[in-house]
Design an enzyme around this catalytic site. Structure first.
Site, mmCIF file in Angstrom:
data_model
loop_
_atom_site.group_PDB
_atom_site.id
_atom_site.type_symbol
_atom_site.label_atom_id
_atom_site.label_comp_id
_atom_site.label_asym_id
_atom_site.label_seq_id
_atom_site.Cartn_x
_atom_site.Cartn_y
_atom_site.Cartn_z
ATOM 1 N N ASN A 115 0.820 -1.216 0.000
ATOM 2 C CA ASN A 115 0.000 0.000 0.000
ATOM 3 C C ASN A 115 0.853 1.264 0.000
ATOM 4 O OD1 ASN A 115 -2.609 -1.310 0.194
ATOM 5 N ND2 ASN A 115 -1.992 -1.867 2.263
ATOM 6 N N HIS A 132 -3.068 -6.376 -2.496
ATOM 7 C CA HIS A 132 -3.086 -5.082 -3.207
ATOM 8 C C HIS A 132 -1.951 -4.911 -4.217
ATOM 9 C CE1 HIS A 132 -6.543 -3.199 -1.443
ATOM 10 N NE2 HIS A 132 -6.161 -3.638 -0.246
ATOM 11 N N HIS A 188 0.602 -12.699 4.928
ATOM 12 C CA HIS A 188 -0.317 -11.588 4.717
ATOM 13 C C HIS A 188 -1.745 -12.124 4.834
ATOM 14 C CE1 HIS A 188 -0.864 -7.501 3.262
ATOM 15 N NE2 HIS A 188 -1.883 -7.943 2.568
HETATM 16 FE FE FE2 Z 1 -3.377 -6.549 2.211
#
Ligand code: FE2
Length: 260
Positions: A40, A68, A151
């Site tokens: 991110n 992401h 994650h």
């Molecule tokens: Fe994530």
């Protein structure tokens, strides 16, 4: 070998603070390998090649990621040419990039960094537990130091992974929730573990996003577009001291820095 792992870097505020804090953290803890989750780092969503290059130039050795990583299309071809940027290994075979890095830390120790992703409340992927077995079976046994960024959303899945890999890797460090947990410990087999490393970014926010915008989303249940928050920044991460010969963790401690 002393590892510094930095929790999810969010947006330009998070990046600026890493640049500022990293040299001191490296010298204070005698760090030989720096790893950060950067999924991110570009405006709060995804990662771009210039932002990844900026993070490497600050002194980060390996960048991990998560769901992401696919947000910005520019990163797709970069994933194939940058071995120090990982995406979760248990995505479908054939996708660009890789989930395992092997190389040497600054003290010469052989290291592997492995990026895996959970499946509960996350996009569908292959089983991270079986993928971990597969990766560990294929790894050069001479690489004793093995760091896992798991994650994942739920604490139970992350803790299960910690126990699953205890004694087989040097550290299992959770990322993704952006909320640091206070459970850093060394499991009986010698694996350092923390459910979530936390976030490096603005904490007067909802997991890094502008809190007013995030609140509007919760209050209206409409698809309000989130934006990275501003203001006070904190860096959260871990230092793990690892025995070079055995790959077992000797000490794990949480690190924290803040700037208003
Ligand atoms: Fe994530």
């Amino acid at each position: 070998m002393n590892l510094l792992f930095i929790g999810d870097i969010v947006g330009s505020a998070g990046r600026r603070f890493v640049a500022e804090a990293l040299p001191d953290l490296i010298s204070e803890y005698g760090i030989h390998l720096t790893v950060a989750n950067a999924e991110n780092a570009a405006g709060g969503f995804g990662l771009t090649p210039p932002v990844a290059d900026e993070l490497f130039s600050m002194g980060l050795d390996v960048l991990t990621s998560g769901n992401h990583i696919w947000d910005k299309k520019e990163i797709i071809e970069y994933l194939d040419r940058q071995p120090c940027l990982l995406r979760p290994a248990n995505y479908s075979p054939g996708l660009p990039g890789r989930g395992v890095y092997t190389g040497r830390a600054r003290n010469g120790s052989a290291v592997a960094v492995i990026n895996l992703q959970g499946r509960t409340y996350m996009p569908l992927t292959d089983c991270p537990f079986r993928k971990a077995d597969e990766i560990l079976a294929s790894l050069d046994p001479a690489i004793r130091i093995r760091i896992v960024d798991f994650h994942a959303e739920v604490t139970s899945e992350k803790m299960a992974m910690g126990w699953y890999l205890d004694g087989r890797v040097s550290a299992v460090i959770g990322t993704h929730t952006h909320v640091p947990t206070a459970d850093a410990r060394i499991l009986p087999g010698g694996t350092a573990y923390q459910t979530d490393a936390g976030m490096t970014g603005p904490y007067d926010s909802v997991i890094g996003m502008d809190k007013d915008i995030a609140l509007r989303r919760f209050l209206t249940s409409t698809p309000v577009r989130l934006e990275a928050a501003r203001g006070k920044v904190e860096l959260h991460g871990l230092v793990v001291r690892i025995d070079d010969q055995t790959g077992k963790a000797q000490e794990v401690l949480r690190v924290f820095r803040e700037r208003s």
